[in-house]
Design a protein around this motif. Structure first.
Motif, PDB file in Angstrom:
ATOM      1  N   TYR A 364       0.839  -1.203   0.000  1.00  0.00           N
ATOM      2  CA  TYR A 364       0.000   0.000   0.000  1.00  0.00           C
ATOM      3  C   TYR A 364       0.882   1.265   0.000  1.00  0.00           C
ATOM      4  O   TYR A 364       0.685   2.184  -0.793  1.00  0.00           O
ATOM      5  CB  TYR A 364      -0.901  -0.072   1.234  1.00  0.00           C
ATOM      6  CG  TYR A 364      -1.687   1.173   1.544  1.00  0.00           C
ATOM      7  CD1 TYR A 364      -2.845   1.485   0.839  1.00  0.00           C
ATOM      8  CD2 TYR A 364      -1.279   2.022   2.577  1.00  0.00           C
ATOM      9  CE1 TYR A 364      -3.579   2.630   1.157  1.00  0.00           C
ATOM     10  CE2 TYR A 364      -2.006   3.158   2.888  1.00  0.00           C
ATOM     11  CZ  TYR A 364      -3.149   3.455   2.178  1.00  0.00           C
ATOM     12  OH  TYR A 364      -3.864   4.585   2.485  1.00  0.00           O
ATOM     13  N   LEU A 365       1.872   1.293   0.869  1.00  0.00           N
ATOM     14  CA  LEU A 365       2.745   2.473   0.951  1.00  0.00           C
ATOM     15  C   LEU A 365       3.534   2.679  -0.340  1.00  0.00           C
ATOM     16  O   LEU A 365       3.700   3.802  -0.815  1.00  0.00           O
ATOM     17  CB  LEU A 365       3.767   2.327   2.080  1.00  0.00           C
ATOM     18  CG  LEU A 365       3.342   2.624   3.501  1.00  0.00           C
ATOM     19  CD1 LEU A 365       4.565   2.907   4.360  1.00  0.00           C
ATOM     20  CD2 LEU A 365       2.397   3.805   3.565  1.00  0.00           C
ATOM     21  N   LEU A 366       4.023   1.577  -0.881  1.00  0.00           N
ATOM     22  CA  LEU A 366       4.836   1.680  -2.090  1.00  0.00           C
ATOM     23  C   LEU A 366       3.973   2.162  -3.252  1.00  0.00           C
ATOM     24  O   LEU A 366       4.348   3.083  -3.984  1.00  0.00           O
ATOM     25  CB  LEU A 366       5.456   0.303  -2.388  1.00  0.00           C
ATOM     26  CG  LEU A 366       6.400   0.230  -3.580  1.00  0.00           C
ATOM     27  CD1 LEU A 366       7.547   1.229  -3.443  1.00  0.00           C
ATOM     28  CD2 LEU A 366       6.982  -1.181  -3.717  1.00  0.00           C
ATOM     29  N   ASP A 367       2.803   1.552  -3.383  1.00  0.00           N
ATOM     30  CA  ASP A 367       1.952   1.857  -4.514  1.00  0.00           C
ATOM     31  C   ASP A 367       1.328   3.243  -4.407  1.00  0.00           C
ATOM     32  O   ASP A 367       1.336   4.027  -5.344  1.00  0.00           O
ATOM     33  CB  ASP A 367       0.856   0.781  -4.563  1.00  0.00           C
ATOM     34  CG  ASP A 367       0.344   0.619  -5.960  1.00  0.00           C
ATOM     35  OD1 ASP A 367       1.165   0.712  -6.892  1.00  0.00           O
ATOM     36  OD2 ASP A 367      -0.884   0.429  -6.118  1.00  0.00           O
ATOM     37  N   ARG A 368       0.846   3.554  -3.228  1.00  0.00           N
ATOM     38  CA  ARG A 368       0.088   4.799  -3.086  1.00  0.00           C
ATOM     39  C   ARG A 368       0.997   6.006  -2.828  1.00  0.00           C
ATOM     40  O   ARG A 368       0.769   7.081  -3.356  1.00  0.00           O
ATOM     41  CB  ARG A 368      -0.905   4.604  -1.951  1.00  0.00           C
ATOM     42  CG  ARG A 368      -1.629   5.841  -1.577  1.00  0.00           C
ATOM     43  CD  ARG A 368      -3.069   5.580  -1.291  1.00  0.00           C
ATOM     44  NE  ARG A 368      -3.745   6.854  -1.079  1.00  0.00           N
ATOM     45  CZ  ARG A 368      -4.866   6.959  -0.443  1.00  0.00           C
ATOM     46  NH1 ARG A 368      -5.468   5.883   0.002  1.00  0.00           N
ATOM     47  NH2 ARG A 368      -5.421   8.137  -0.275  1.00  0.00           N
ATOM     48  N   TYR A 369       2.014   5.818  -1.980  1.00  0.00           N
ATOM     49  CA  TYR A 369       2.835   6.979  -1.586  1.00  0.00           C
ATOM     50  C   TYR A 369       4.280   6.889  -2.050  1.00  0.00           C
ATOM     51  O   TYR A 369       5.078   7.778  -1.769  1.00  0.00           O
ATOM     52  CB  TYR A 369       2.823   7.108  -0.053  1.00  0.00           C
ATOM     53  CG  TYR A 369       1.457   7.362   0.530  1.00  0.00           C
ATOM     54  CD1 TYR A 369       0.752   8.505   0.183  1.00  0.00           C
ATOM     55  CD2 TYR A 369       0.895   6.464   1.416  1.00  0.00           C
ATOM     56  CE1 TYR A 369      -0.507   8.745   0.723  1.00  0.00           C
ATOM     57  CE2 TYR A 369      -0.355   6.691   1.963  1.00  0.00           C
ATOM     58  CZ  TYR A 369      -1.054   7.835   1.609  1.00  0.00           C
ATOM     59  OH  TYR A 369      -2.293   8.068   2.144  1.00  0.00           O
ATOM     60  N   HIS A 370       4.638   5.767  -2.686  1.00  0.00           N
ATOM     61  CA  HIS A 370       6.019   5.564  -3.167  1.00  0.00           C
ATOM     62  C   HIS A 370       7.034   5.611  -2.031  1.00  0.00           C
ATOM     63  O   HIS A 370       8.126   6.167  -2.169  1.00  0.00           O
ATOM     64  CB  HIS A 370       6.377   6.574  -4.268  1.00  0.00           C
ATOM     65  CG  HIS A 370       5.328   6.659  -5.325  1.00  0.00           C
ATOM     66  ND1 HIS A 370       4.965   7.832  -5.932  1.00  0.00           N
ATOM     67  CD2 HIS A 370       4.536   5.707  -5.855  1.00  0.00           C
ATOM     68  CE1 HIS A 370       3.984   7.593  -6.794  1.00  0.00           C
ATOM     69  NE2 HIS A 370       3.712   6.302  -6.762  1.00  0.00           N
ATOM     70  N   GLU A 403       4.305  13.928   5.451  1.00  0.00           N
ATOM     71  CA  GLU A 403       3.161  14.613   4.794  1.00  0.00           C
ATOM     72  C   GLU A 403       2.281  13.614   4.051  1.00  0.00           C
ATOM     73  O   GLU A 403       1.068  13.634   4.162  1.00  0.00           O
ATOM     74  CB  GLU A 403       3.679  15.671   3.812  1.00  0.00           C
ATOM     75  CG  GLU A 403       4.149  16.928   4.528  1.00  0.00           C
ATOM     76  CD  GLU A 403       4.981  17.849   3.630  1.00  0.00           C
ATOM     77  OE1 GLU A 403       5.508  18.839   4.171  1.00  0.00           O
ATOM     78  OE2 GLU A 403       5.127  17.568   2.414  1.00  0.00           O
ATOM     79  N   ARG A 404       2.950  12.704   3.336  1.00  0.00           N
ATOM     80  CA  ARG A 404       2.149  11.733   2.552  1.00  0.00           C
ATOM     81  C   ARG A 404       1.354  10.820   3.481  1.00  0.00           C
ATOM     82  O   ARG A 404       0.178  10.566   3.233  1.00  0.00           O
ATOM     83  CB  ARG A 404       3.076  10.892   1.673  1.00  0.00           C
ATOM     84  CG  ARG A 404       3.659  11.691   0.523  1.00  0.00           C
ATOM     85  CD  ARG A 404       4.538  10.844  -0.362  1.00  0.00           C
ATOM     86  NE  ARG A 404       5.351  11.694  -1.223  1.00  0.00           N
ATOM     87  CZ  ARG A 404       6.272  11.241  -2.068  1.00  0.00           C
ATOM     88  NH1 ARG A 404       6.494   9.948  -2.168  1.00  0.00           N
ATOM     89  NH2 ARG A 404       6.971  12.072  -2.800  1.00  0.00           N
TER      90      ARG A 404
END
Ligand code: MLT
Length: 408
Positions: A364-370, A403-404
Protein backbone atom coordinates in the motif's frame (compact mmCIF):
# COMPACT_ATOMS: atom_id res chain seq x y z
CA UNK A 1 27.82 -37.28 -5.01
CA UNK A 2 28.65 -34.58 -2.50
CA UNK A 3 25.98 -33.39 -0.11
CA UNK A 4 24.92 -29.83 0.64
CA UNK A 5 24.16 -28.34 4.05
CA UNK A 6 20.44 -29.24 4.24
CA UNK A 7 19.86 -26.46 6.74
CA UNK A 8 20.06 -23.93 3.94
CA UNK A 9 17.09 -25.53 2.21
CA UNK A 10 14.98 -24.97 5.34
CA UNK A 11 15.41 -21.18 5.13
CA UNK A 12 12.86 -18.89 3.50
CA UNK A 13 13.93 -18.40 -0.12
CA UNK A 14 15.44 -14.96 0.40
CA UNK A 15 16.84 -12.81 3.15
CA UNK A 16 14.36 -10.14 4.35
CA UNK A 17 16.16 -7.12 2.92
CA UNK A 18 16.88 -8.90 -0.38
CA UNK A 19 13.16 -9.60 -0.72
CA UNK A 20 12.31 -5.95 -0.02
CA UNK A 21 14.94 -4.83 -2.57
CA UNK A 22 13.57 -7.27 -5.17
CA UNK A 23 10.02 -5.95 -4.78
CA UNK A 24 11.14 -2.32 -4.91
CA UNK A 25 13.22 -2.95 -8.04
CA UNK A 26 10.25 -4.60 -9.77
CA UNK A 27 8.01 -1.67 -8.79
CA UNK A 28 10.55 0.92 -9.98
CA UNK A 29 10.96 -0.86 -13.34
CA UNK A 30 7.20 -1.00 -13.81
CA UNK A 31 6.79 2.67 -12.85
CA UNK A 32 9.66 4.59 -14.44
CA UNK A 33 9.95 8.20 -13.33
CA UNK A 34 8.29 7.60 -9.95
CA UNK A 35 10.40 9.04 -7.15
CA UNK A 36 10.66 6.42 -4.41
CA UNK A 37 11.48 7.42 -0.82
CA UNK A 38 13.58 4.64 0.70
CA UNK A 39 13.12 4.00 4.38
CA UNK A 40 13.51 0.25 4.25
CA UNK A 41 16.95 -1.17 4.95
CA UNK A 42 18.86 0.90 7.49
CA UNK A 43 21.24 2.42 4.98
CA UNK A 44 22.56 5.92 5.57
CA UNK A 45 22.33 8.85 3.15
CA UNK A 46 24.87 11.31 4.55
CA UNK A 47 28.38 11.08 3.11
CA UNK A 48 31.43 10.15 5.16
CA UNK A 49 32.49 13.03 7.39
CA UNK A 50 35.49 15.23 6.44
CA UNK A 51 37.75 13.82 9.19
CA UNK A 52 37.28 10.30 7.80
CA UNK A 53 37.74 11.39 4.19
CA UNK A 54 41.01 13.11 5.06
CA UNK A 55 42.28 10.02 6.93
CA UNK A 56 41.26 7.75 4.05
CA UNK A 57 43.15 9.90 1.53
CA UNK A 58 46.23 9.89 3.68
CA UNK A 59 45.98 6.10 4.15
CA UNK A 60 45.79 5.66 0.38
CA UNK A 61 48.98 7.71 0.10
CA UNK A 62 50.61 5.40 2.68
CA UNK A 63 49.77 2.42 0.52
CA UNK A 64 51.44 4.10 -2.47
CA UNK A 65 54.84 4.35 -0.79
CA UNK A 66 57.00 1.27 -0.22
CA UNK A 67 58.10 2.45 3.23
CA UNK A 68 54.50 2.91 4.44
CA UNK A 69 52.85 0.12 2.52
CA UNK A 70 50.64 -2.32 4.46
CA UNK A 71 49.87 -5.80 3.22
CA UNK A 72 48.13 -8.33 5.45
CA UNK A 73 47.33 -6.65 8.74
CA UNK A 74 46.76 -8.19 12.16
CA UNK A 75 43.58 -10.29 11.93
CA UNK A 76 42.33 -8.78 15.18
CA UNK A 77 42.80 -5.24 13.87
CA UNK A 78 45.52 -2.60 14.12
CA UNK A 79 46.61 -1.47 17.59
CA UNK A 80 46.20 2.18 16.56
CA UNK A 81 42.43 1.55 16.36
CA UNK A 82 41.83 -1.01 19.12
CA UNK A 83 43.69 1.30 21.53
CA UNK A 84 41.33 4.18 20.66
CA UNK A 85 38.26 1.95 20.99
CA UNK A 86 39.40 0.77 24.41
CA UNK A 87 40.04 4.31 25.55
CA UNK A 88 37.10 6.25 24.00
CA UNK A 89 34.29 3.68 23.78
CA UNK A 90 34.97 1.91 27.08
CA UNK A 91 37.45 3.45 29.52
CA UNK A 92 35.87 6.89 29.14
CA UNK A 93 32.67 5.27 30.49
CA UNK A 94 34.49 3.61 33.35
CA UNK A 95 34.58 0.18 31.63
CA UNK A 96 37.86 -1.68 31.62
CA UNK A 97 38.02 -3.33 28.20
CA UNK A 98 41.56 -3.95 26.97
CA UNK A 99 42.63 -3.79 23.30
CA UNK A 100 43.19 -7.57 23.21
CA UNK A 101 39.53 -8.09 24.07
CA UNK A 102 38.52 -6.14 20.94
CA UNK A 103 38.27 -7.82 17.52
CA UNK A 104 37.95 -5.39 14.61
CA UNK A 105 36.04 -6.79 11.66
CA UNK A 106 34.10 -5.93 8.53
CA UNK A 107 30.93 -5.31 10.52
CA UNK A 108 28.46 -6.42 13.15
CA UNK A 109 26.33 -8.35 10.65
CA UNK A 110 29.20 -10.73 9.89
CA UNK A 111 30.21 -11.04 13.52
CA UNK A 112 26.71 -11.70 14.89
CA UNK A 113 26.34 -14.27 12.13
CA UNK A 114 29.76 -15.89 12.60
CA UNK A 115 29.90 -16.03 16.38
CA UNK A 116 28.03 -19.33 16.33
CA UNK A 117 31.19 -20.97 14.95
CA UNK A 118 32.65 -21.10 18.46
CA UNK A 119 29.45 -22.36 20.11
CA UNK A 120 28.07 -25.88 20.26
CA UNK A 121 25.30 -26.68 17.82
CA UNK A 122 23.54 -28.27 20.79
CA UNK A 123 22.97 -24.89 22.43
CA UNK A 124 19.39 -23.74 22.69
CA UNK A 125 18.88 -20.18 21.51
CA UNK A 126 16.42 -17.49 22.59
CA UNK A 127 15.65 -14.33 20.62
CA UNK A 128 13.34 -11.41 21.07
CA UNK A 129 10.46 -11.36 18.60
CA UNK A 130 10.59 -9.27 16.38
CA UNK A 131 14.34 -9.59 15.85
CA UNK A 132 17.15 -8.76 13.40
CA UNK A 133 16.81 -11.75 11.04
CA UNK A 134 20.55 -12.52 10.93
CA UNK A 135 20.44 -14.06 14.43
CA UNK A 136 17.74 -16.55 13.50
CA UNK A 137 18.86 -17.33 9.94
CA UNK A 138 22.45 -18.06 10.95
CA UNK A 139 21.26 -20.45 13.66
CA UNK A 140 19.13 -22.19 11.06
CA UNK A 141 22.23 -22.53 8.86
CA UNK A 142 24.15 -24.03 11.78
CA UNK A 143 21.40 -26.56 12.52
CA UNK A 144 20.39 -25.11 15.88
CA UNK A 145 16.88 -24.01 14.94
CA UNK A 146 14.96 -27.26 14.39
CA UNK A 147 12.07 -27.06 11.96
CA UNK A 148 9.90 -24.15 10.87
CA UNK A 149 6.34 -24.36 12.16
CA UNK A 150 3.25 -23.01 10.44
CA UNK A 151 3.22 -20.21 12.98
CA UNK A 152 6.55 -18.96 11.56
CA UNK A 153 8.52 -20.12 14.60
CA UNK A 154 11.48 -22.50 14.60
CA UNK A 155 10.94 -25.43 16.94
CA UNK A 156 14.26 -25.17 18.82
CA UNK A 157 14.31 -21.39 19.19
CA UNK A 158 12.62 -19.68 22.10
CA UNK A 159 10.83 -16.50 21.04
CA UNK A 160 10.43 -13.67 23.52
CA UNK A 161 7.59 -11.49 22.19
CA UNK A 162 7.95 -7.70 22.29
CA UNK A 163 4.59 -6.15 21.53
CA UNK A 164 2.41 -3.27 22.68
CA UNK A 165 0.97 -5.62 25.35
CA UNK A 166 4.30 -5.78 27.20
CA UNK A 167 5.42 -2.28 26.16
CA UNK A 168 8.01 -3.98 23.92
CA UNK A 169 9.95 -5.24 26.94
CA UNK A 170 10.71 -8.96 26.61
CA UNK A 171 10.03 -11.26 29.55
CA UNK A 172 12.83 -13.54 30.74
CA UNK A 173 12.90 -16.91 28.97
CA UNK A 174 11.18 -19.94 30.45
CA UNK A 175 12.76 -22.63 28.24
CA UNK A 176 16.29 -22.68 29.74
CA UNK A 177 18.17 -21.31 26.73
CA UNK A 178 21.98 -21.45 26.60
CA UNK A 179 22.37 -18.38 24.41
CA UNK A 180 20.28 -15.20 24.28
CA UNK A 181 20.52 -12.48 21.65
CA UNK A 182 19.60 -8.94 22.69
CA UNK A 183 19.91 -5.82 20.53
CA UNK A 184 19.55 -2.45 22.31
CA UNK A 185 18.66 0.17 21.16
CA UNK A 186 16.48 -2.36 19.43
CA UNK A 187 16.36 -3.21 15.80
CA UNK A 188 13.56 -3.21 14.63
CA UNK A 189 11.36 -1.62 17.33
CA UNK A 190 13.64 1.31 18.19
CA UNK A 191 12.91 0.76 21.90
CA UNK A 192 15.51 0.68 24.68
CA UNK A 193 16.06 -0.97 28.05
CA UNK A 194 17.14 1.04 31.07
CA UNK A 195 20.07 0.16 33.28
CA UNK A 196 17.89 -1.68 35.79
CA UNK A 197 16.05 -3.57 33.03
CA UNK A 198 19.34 -4.72 31.47
CA UNK A 199 20.65 -5.73 34.88
CA UNK A 200 17.82 -8.27 35.10
CA UNK A 201 19.20 -9.96 31.95
CA UNK A 202 22.81 -9.94 33.08
CA UNK A 203 21.82 -11.34 36.49
CA UNK A 204 19.72 -14.04 34.81
CA UNK A 205 22.61 -15.03 32.52
CA UNK A 206 25.04 -15.16 35.44
CA UNK A 207 22.70 -17.27 37.50
CA UNK A 208 21.92 -19.76 34.71
CA UNK A 209 25.25 -19.91 32.85
CA UNK A 210 23.76 -18.32 29.73
CA UNK A 211 25.77 -16.51 27.06
CA UNK A 212 24.38 -13.05 26.23
CA UNK A 213 25.09 -11.89 22.67
CA UNK A 214 24.53 -8.15 22.92
CA UNK A 215 24.24 -6.15 19.70
CA UNK A 216 24.99 -2.49 20.44
CA UNK A 217 25.14 -1.33 16.81
CA UNK A 218 22.88 1.64 17.58
CA UNK A 219 24.42 2.85 20.85
CA UNK A 220 25.47 6.21 19.34
CA UNK A 221 21.77 7.11 19.12
CA UNK A 222 21.27 6.96 22.88
CA UNK A 223 20.51 10.37 24.36
CA UNK A 224 18.83 9.40 27.64
CA UNK A 225 21.07 9.05 30.69
CA UNK A 226 19.47 5.91 32.06
CA UNK A 227 20.04 3.85 28.90
CA UNK A 228 23.42 2.05 28.92
CA UNK A 229 25.65 2.37 25.84
CA UNK A 230 27.42 -0.88 26.59
CA UNK A 231 26.31 -4.08 28.29
CA UNK A 232 29.55 -3.87 30.29
CA UNK A 233 28.10 -0.90 32.17
CA UNK A 234 26.21 -3.60 34.06
CA UNK A 235 28.15 -5.28 36.82
CA UNK A 236 29.23 -8.83 36.04
CA UNK A 237 28.47 -8.58 32.31
CA UNK A 238 32.07 -9.35 31.34
CA UNK A 239 31.52 -12.90 32.64
CA UNK A 240 28.51 -13.53 30.41
CA UNK A 241 28.37 -11.16 27.44
CA UNK A 242 29.88 -10.59 24.02
CA UNK A 243 29.20 -7.13 22.59
CA UNK A 244 28.96 -6.19 18.90
CA UNK A 245 29.53 -2.66 17.64
CA UNK A 246 29.39 -1.08 14.20
CA UNK A 247 30.58 2.07 12.43
CA UNK A 248 27.76 1.72 9.86
CA UNK A 249 25.03 3.81 11.41
CA UNK A 250 27.38 5.93 13.50
CA UNK A 251 29.81 7.07 10.85
CA UNK A 252 28.24 6.06 7.54
CA UNK A 253 30.43 2.97 7.01
CA UNK A 254 27.57 0.83 5.58
CA UNK A 255 29.45 0.73 2.28
CA UNK A 256 33.08 0.66 3.37
CA UNK A 257 32.38 -1.79 6.24
CA UNK A 258 33.85 -1.80 9.73
CA UNK A 259 32.77 -2.96 13.16
CA UNK A 260 34.15 -4.74 16.16
CA UNK A 261 33.31 -7.38 18.70
CA UNK A 262 34.32 -7.46 22.34
CA UNK A 263 35.04 -10.89 23.83
CA UNK A 264 36.12 -10.31 27.43
CA UNK A 265 38.85 -12.55 28.80
CA UNK A 266 36.66 -13.31 31.81
CA UNK A 267 34.00 -14.95 29.63
CA UNK A 268 34.04 -18.75 29.79
CA UNK A 269 31.85 -21.59 28.54
CA UNK A 270 31.86 -25.33 29.08
CA UNK A 271 33.46 -27.87 26.74
CA UNK A 272 31.98 -31.33 26.32
CA UNK A 273 34.01 -32.59 29.31
CA UNK A 274 32.39 -29.98 31.50
CA UNK A 275 35.62 -27.95 31.77
CA UNK A 276 35.56 -24.16 31.57
CA UNK A 277 37.12 -22.66 28.44
CA UNK A 278 37.72 -18.96 27.69
CA UNK A 279 35.95 -17.69 24.56
CA UNK A 280 38.47 -14.94 23.75
CA UNK A 281 41.17 -17.33 22.40
CA UNK A 282 38.52 -19.34 20.55
CA UNK A 283 37.26 -16.25 18.71
CA UNK A 284 40.84 -15.20 17.98
CA UNK A 285 41.50 -18.67 16.55
CA UNK A 286 38.37 -18.40 14.45
CA UNK A 287 39.20 -14.94 13.13
CA UNK A 288 42.87 -15.68 12.39
CA UNK A 289 41.78 -18.74 10.40
CA UNK A 290 38.77 -17.42 8.51
CA UNK A 291 39.35 -13.65 8.33
CA UNK A 292 42.35 -11.68 7.11
CA UNK A 293 41.53 -8.49 8.95
CA UNK A 294 39.63 -5.35 7.97
CA UNK A 295 41.53 -3.15 5.53
CA UNK A 296 44.20 -0.73 6.69
CA UNK A 297 42.34 2.05 4.88
CA UNK A 298 39.03 1.61 6.70
CA UNK A 299 40.75 1.27 10.05
CA UNK A 300 42.64 4.53 9.47
CA UNK A 301 39.30 6.08 8.48
CA UNK A 302 37.71 4.91 11.74
CA UNK A 303 40.68 6.09 13.79
CA UNK A 304 39.91 9.65 12.66
CA UNK A 305 36.54 9.40 14.40
CA UNK A 306 38.37 9.44 17.72
CA UNK A 307 39.68 12.98 17.23
CA UNK A 308 37.78 16.05 18.48
CA UNK A 309 36.69 16.90 14.89
CA UNK A 310 35.79 13.28 14.18
CA UNK A 311 33.70 13.05 17.35
CA UNK A 312 31.93 16.32 16.56
CA UNK A 313 31.25 15.40 12.92
CA UNK A 314 30.00 11.95 13.86
CA UNK A 315 27.63 13.40 16.44
CA UNK A 316 26.38 15.89 13.86
CA UNK A 317 25.34 13.05 11.55
CA UNK A 318 23.69 11.05 14.29
CA UNK A 319 21.86 14.19 15.46
CA UNK A 320 20.67 14.77 11.90
CA UNK A 321 19.13 11.30 11.77
CA UNK A 322 17.68 11.72 15.25
CA UNK A 323 15.92 14.88 14.03
CA UNK A 324 14.38 12.75 11.27
CA UNK A 325 13.37 10.16 13.86
CA UNK A 326 11.69 12.84 15.98
CA UNK A 327 9.93 14.23 12.90
CA UNK A 328 8.62 10.77 11.96
CA UNK A 329 7.57 9.90 15.48
CA UNK A 330 5.72 13.17 16.13
CA UNK A 331 4.23 13.47 12.64
CA UNK A 332 2.92 9.93 12.52
CA UNK A 333 1.57 10.04 16.06
CA UNK A 334 -0.27 13.25 15.17
CA UNK A 335 -1.69 11.54 12.10
CA UNK A 336 -3.12 8.84 14.36
CA UNK A 337 -0.54 6.07 14.00
CA UNK A 338 0.57 4.09 17.04
CA UNK A 339 4.36 4.54 17.09
CA UNK A 340 7.30 3.61 19.31
CA UNK A 341 11.04 4.04 18.92
CA UNK A 342 12.82 6.99 17.40
CA UNK A 343 13.99 8.54 20.68
CA UNK A 344 17.33 6.80 21.26
CA UNK A 345 17.17 5.07 17.92
CA UNK A 346 16.98 5.63 14.16
CA UNK A 347 14.05 3.21 13.86
CA UNK A 348 10.32 3.95 14.09
CA UNK A 349 8.01 1.02 14.69
CA UNK A 350 4.39 1.59 13.85
CA UNK A 351 1.18 -0.39 14.01
CA UNK A 352 -0.33 -0.96 10.59
CA UNK A 353 -3.75 0.67 10.23
CA UNK A 354 -6.87 -1.43 10.78
CA UNK A 355 -6.41 -5.09 9.96
CA UNK A 356 -3.71 -4.64 7.30
CA UNK A 357 -0.89 -7.18 7.46
CA UNK A 358 2.67 -5.95 7.37
CA UNK A 359 3.18 -6.93 3.72
CA UNK A 360 -0.21 -5.45 2.70
CA UNK A 361 0.88 -2.16 4.27
CA UNK A 362 4.24 -2.44 2.47
CA UNK A 363 2.45 -2.75 -0.90
CA UNK A 364 0.00 0.00 0.00
CA UNK A 365 2.75 2.47 0.95
CA UNK A 366 4.84 1.68 -2.09
CA UNK A 367 1.95 1.86 -4.51
CA UNK A 368 0.09 4.80 -3.09
CA UNK A 369 2.83 6.98 -1.59
CA UNK A 370 6.02 5.56 -3.17
CA UNK A 371 7.49 5.00 0.26
CA UNK A 372 9.54 1.92 1.12
CA UNK A 373 9.61 0.54 4.65
CA UNK A 374 10.18 -2.91 6.10
CA UNK A 375 7.25 -5.21 6.97
CA UNK A 376 7.29 -6.07 10.66
CA UNK A 377 6.46 -9.73 10.00
CA UNK A 378 9.83 -10.06 8.26
CA UNK A 379 11.43 -9.67 11.70
CA UNK A 380 9.40 -12.47 13.28
CA UNK A 381 5.83 -13.60 13.96
CA UNK A 382 5.24 -10.98 16.68
CA UNK A 383 6.12 -8.29 14.12
CA UNK A 384 2.97 -9.07 12.12
CA UNK A 385 0.76 -6.01 12.01
CA UNK A 386 3.75 -3.70 12.48
CA UNK A 387 6.00 -1.79 10.12
CA UNK A 388 9.49 -0.27 10.40
CA UNK A 389 10.61 3.07 8.95
CA UNK A 390 14.17 4.32 9.18
CA UNK A 391 15.34 7.84 9.93
CA UNK A 392 18.31 7.53 7.57
CA UNK A 393 16.89 9.49 4.66
CA UNK A 394 17.25 13.25 4.17
CA UNK A 395 15.22 15.83 6.12
CA UNK A 396 13.38 16.68 2.90
CA UNK A 397 12.35 13.10 2.15
CA UNK A 398 11.47 12.44 5.77
CA UNK A 399 9.21 15.49 5.77
CA UNK A 400 7.63 14.31 2.50
CA UNK A 401 7.07 10.88 4.01
CA UNK A 402 5.28 12.37 7.02
CA UNK A 403 3.16 14.61 4.79
CA UNK A 404 2.15 11.73 2.55
CA UNK A 405 1.29 9.44 5.44
CA UNK A 406 -0.69 12.21 7.15
CA UNK A 407 -2.65 12.84 3.97
CA UNK A 408 -1.37 16.45 3.80
C1 MLT B 1 18.62 -3.09 8.99
O1 MLT B 1 18.03 -2.39 8.19
O2 MLT B 1 18.05 -3.76 9.85
C2 MLT B 1 20.10 -3.10 8.95
O3 MLT B 1 20.56 -2.07 8.14
C3 MLT B 1 20.58 -4.32 8.35
C4 MLT B 1 22.05 -4.47 8.65
O4 MLT B 1 22.65 -3.67 9.35
O5 MLT B 1 22.57 -5.45 8.15
Amino acid sequence: MFRINDNFTKLPASYLFSEVARRVKAYAEAHPGVEIIRMGIGDVTRPLCPAVIEALHSAVDDEGRAENFHGYGPEQGYAFLSGKISEYDYKSRGIDIEPDEIFISDGAKSDTGNIGDILSTANRVAVTDPVYPVYVDTNVMAGRAGSLGEDGRWSNIEYLPCTAENSFVPALPVGNPDVIYLCYPNNPTGTTLTRSQLKVWVDYCREHGVLLLFDAAYEAYIREADVPHSIYEIEGAKEVAIEFRSYSKTAGFTGIRLGYTVVPKALKGLDSNGDKVALNPLWRRRQTTKFNGASYLTQRGAEALYTPEGQRQMKESVDYYLENAAMLRAGLAEAGYEVVGGINSPYIWLKTPGTMTSWEFFDYLLDRYHIVGTPGSGFGPAGEGYFRLTAFNTHENTRRCVERLSGK
